[in-house]
Enzyme design. Sequence first.
Site, PDB file in Angstrom:
ATOM      1  N   MET A 198     -23.050   0.347  12.819  1.00  0.00           N
ATOM      2  CA  MET A 198     -21.632   0.063  12.556  1.00  0.00           C
ATOM      3  C   MET A 198     -21.418  -1.444  12.624  1.00  0.00           C
ATOM      4  O   MET A 198     -21.796  -2.090  13.602  1.00  0.00           O
ATOM      5  CB  MET A 198     -20.736   0.755  13.582  1.00  0.00           C
ATOM      6  N   ASP A 238     -22.151   0.019   7.845  1.00  0.00           N
ATOM      7  CA  ASP A 238     -20.827   0.594   7.564  1.00  0.00           C
ATOM      8  C   ASP A 238     -19.756  -0.251   8.252  1.00  0.00           C
ATOM      9  O   ASP A 238     -19.740  -0.368   9.477  1.00  0.00           O
ATOM     10  CB  ASP A 238     -20.818   2.030   8.108  1.00  0.00           C
ATOM     11  N   SER A 284     -17.131   5.022   0.667  1.00  0.00           N
ATOM     12  CA  SER A 284     -16.466   5.806   1.711  1.00  0.00           C
ATOM     13  C   SER A 284     -15.123   6.304   1.201  1.00  0.00           C
ATOM     14  O   SER A 284     -14.220   5.516   0.902  1.00  0.00           O
ATOM     15  CB  SER A 284     -16.248   4.944   2.952  1.00  0.00           C
ATOM     16  N   HIS A 299     -20.533  11.204   8.075  1.00  0.00           N
ATOM     17  CA  HIS A 299     -20.539  10.355   9.275  1.00  0.00           C
ATOM     18  C   HIS A 299     -19.575  10.951  10.296  1.00  0.00           C
ATOM     19  O   HIS A 299     -18.361  10.863  10.133  1.00  0.00           O
ATOM     20  CB  HIS A 299     -20.111   8.934   8.852  1.00  0.00           C
ATOM     21  N   ASP A 311     -16.201  10.387   6.086  1.00  0.00           N
ATOM     22  CA  ASP A 311     -15.943  10.010   7.475  1.00  0.00           C
ATOM     23  C   ASP A 311     -15.116  11.066   8.199  1.00  0.00           C
ATOM     24  O   ASP A 311     -14.003  11.385   7.782  1.00  0.00           O
ATOM     25  CB  ASP A 311     -15.161   8.691   7.515  1.00  0.00           C
ATOM     26  N   MET A 324     -13.284  11.962  11.729  1.00  0.00           N
ATOM     27  CA  MET A 324     -12.790  11.354  12.976  1.00  0.00           C
ATOM     28  C   MET A 324     -11.899  12.350  13.704  1.00  0.00           C
ATOM     29  O   MET A 324     -11.075  13.021  13.083  1.00  0.00           O
ATOM     30  CB  MET A 324     -11.948  10.115  12.656  1.00  0.00           C
ATOM     31  N   MET A 380     -17.684  10.903  13.533  1.00  0.00           N
ATOM     32  CA  MET A 380     -17.187  10.053  14.632  1.00  0.00           C
ATOM     33  C   MET A 380     -16.365  10.962  15.536  1.00  0.00           C
ATOM     34  O   MET A 380     -15.130  10.891  15.572  1.00  0.00           O
ATOM     35  CB  MET A 380     -16.359   8.901  14.063  1.00  0.00           C
ATOM     36  N   HIS A 439     -19.919   8.786   1.007  1.00  0.00           N
ATOM     37  CA  HIS A 439     -19.759   8.707   2.465  1.00  0.00           C
ATOM     38  C   HIS A 439     -18.473   9.420   2.883  1.00  0.00           C
ATOM     39  O   HIS A 439     -17.387   9.103   2.413  1.00  0.00           O
ATOM     40  CB  HIS A 439     -19.721   7.235   2.867  1.00  0.00           C
TER      41      HIS A 439
END
Length: 215
Positions: free
Chosen positions: A136, A174, A7, A63, A32, A34, A65, A30
């Site tokens: 998660m 994760d 990540s 991913h 992320d 957000m 979020m 990965h």
Amino acid sequence: MIKISPSILSADFAKLGDEIKSVDSADYLHFDVMDGVFVPNISVGIPVLESVRKATDMILDVHLMIASPSKYTARFANAGSDIVVFHVEAETAEATRTAINELHELGKKAGLSIKPATGVQALEPYMELLDLVLVMTVEPGFGGQKFMSDMLPKIVQLREIIDKRGLDCEIEVDGGINSETAKLCIEAGANVLVAGSDIFGAADRAARIAELRSL
Ligand code: DX5
Ligand code: ZN
């Protein structure tokens, strides 16, 4: 086969290209995203993903979020994702199905993720459509948190569903993954391990990736 997805949330973003090269022996990368709404933190988005896409041939495991992810899944797909994973808690059932189908039409893999408070039953209606499910093992939002071992039964349940129905669906975990917790997840049935602080904090990242993969 166990796959490793470092990540980049734990990378130094000022030298992201070099940071990615240092983990390019991994299976996925990965990424992320957000938004400060779905989770209490803000990270990176589409322009950074476009730059990452130009910098590496690695399989990009994105991913999301974010709230209302179906509004953005196609844009993240077109920005260079290979796999787009979003949260089942963040969307209506109808929009979830539409987004998964749209990702497939764009030639991408589609995944759904569950937060710690969400049970496996939330994923059940979509299992036949998914290429990946992401469990998660911390509250999403931050790297470097402690692994929640009470998430392990969810991995076992998902492995049972996938094997019983003969589905081609990966199980990714994760949050708080290191050599100790990775072993527990693999034993429970996971096959893709996301690790941020454990890999980027290692003196020899390639060696840590190989170590996690061979557990
Ligand atoms: C957390 C992110 C993770 C995070 C994991 O919300 O989804 O991908 O980077 O970090 P570690 O491996 O440090 O727990
Ligand atoms: Zn993540």
